[in-house]
Design a protein around this motif. Structure first.
Motif, mmCIF file in Angstrom:
data_model
loop_
_atom_site.group_PDB
_atom_site.id
_atom_site.type_symbol
_atom_site.label_atom_id
_atom_site.label_comp_id
_atom_site.label_asym_id
_atom_site.label_seq_id
_atom_site.Cartn_x
_atom_site.Cartn_y
_atom_site.Cartn_z
ATOM 1 N N PHE A 9 17.091 9.780 -63.155
ATOM 2 C CA PHE A 9 16.957 8.551 -63.933
ATOM 3 C C PHE A 9 18.213 7.737 -63.699
ATOM 4 N N ALA A 10 18.056 6.567 -63.146
ATOM 5 C CA ALA A 10 19.186 5.687 -62.807
ATOM 6 C C ALA A 10 20.164 6.470 -61.937
ATOM 7 N N ASP A 11 21.382 6.697 -62.431
ATOM 8 C CA ASP A 11 22.366 7.419 -61.629
ATOM 9 C C ASP A 11 22.568 8.858 -62.101
ATOM 10 N N GLU A 35 25.842 10.537 -49.612
ATOM 11 C CA GLU A 35 26.950 10.058 -48.788
ATOM 12 C C GLU A 35 26.452 9.324 -47.550
ATOM 13 N N GLU A 36 25.284 9.702 -47.016
ATOM 14 C CA GLU A 36 24.690 8.974 -45.883
ATOM 15 C C GLU A 36 24.417 7.522 -46.253
ATOM 16 N N ARG A 37 24.126 7.292 -47.536
ATOM 17 C CA ARG A 37 23.795 5.951 -48.018
ATOM 18 C C ARG A 37 25.004 5.246 -48.633
ATOM 19 N N LYS A 41 29.297 10.863 -54.983
ATOM 20 C CA LYS A 41 28.925 11.645 -56.161
ATOM 21 C C LYS A 41 30.191 11.944 -56.945
ATOM 22 N N SER A 42 30.144 11.757 -58.240
ATOM 23 C CA SER A 42 31.311 12.008 -59.079
ATOM 24 C C SER A 42 31.504 13.514 -59.265
#
Length: 121
Positions: A9-11, A35-37, A41-42
């Protein structure tokens, strides 16, 4: 019917797995895809939880160990590792009291007409 093992959902993303190896593989696949996009990621927000007292041991992502948690918030609700609801119920009761405190000045004021109080209620 099989349960959903990836919820988004969302992020926010939740990954579920019965085995540690499967979970770590899914984490790596998600990391690679993001990461390809160009999305990072936190790592500070990434954590894991085992349900019903089960333990997977440590879960790793790129040679770093993820912190374990007993509960987490997803879509505004708190999910607990033991399946309980105490944290969520307590939070909702506190929200109710906080809202009462915000409105009690108006609702208890004798100078405010009942019609206005009814609209607020």
């Amino acid at each position: 019917m099989e349960a959903l093992w990836q919820m988004m959902f969302a992020d926010d993303v939740v990954l579920c797995a019965r085995e540690k190896g499967v979970l770590e593989d899914n984490l790596e696949q998600w990391r690679d895809a993001l990461e390809e996009r160009g999305i990072k990621k936190s790592r500070s927000k990434t954590e894991y939880m085992c349900l019903n007292g089960l333990s997977l041991g440590s879960v790793n992502l790129q040679d770093s160990q993820l912190p374990v948690t007993d509960n987490f918030k997803y879509l505004g609700s708190t999910i607990q590792s033991g399946g309980g609801t105490k944290v969520e119920v307590t939070r909702r009761i506190q929200c109710g009291w906080n809202n009462w405190k915000k409105m009690s000045g108006v609702l208890c004021d004798r100078k405010v007409p009942p019609r206005v109080k009814g609209k607020l209620h």
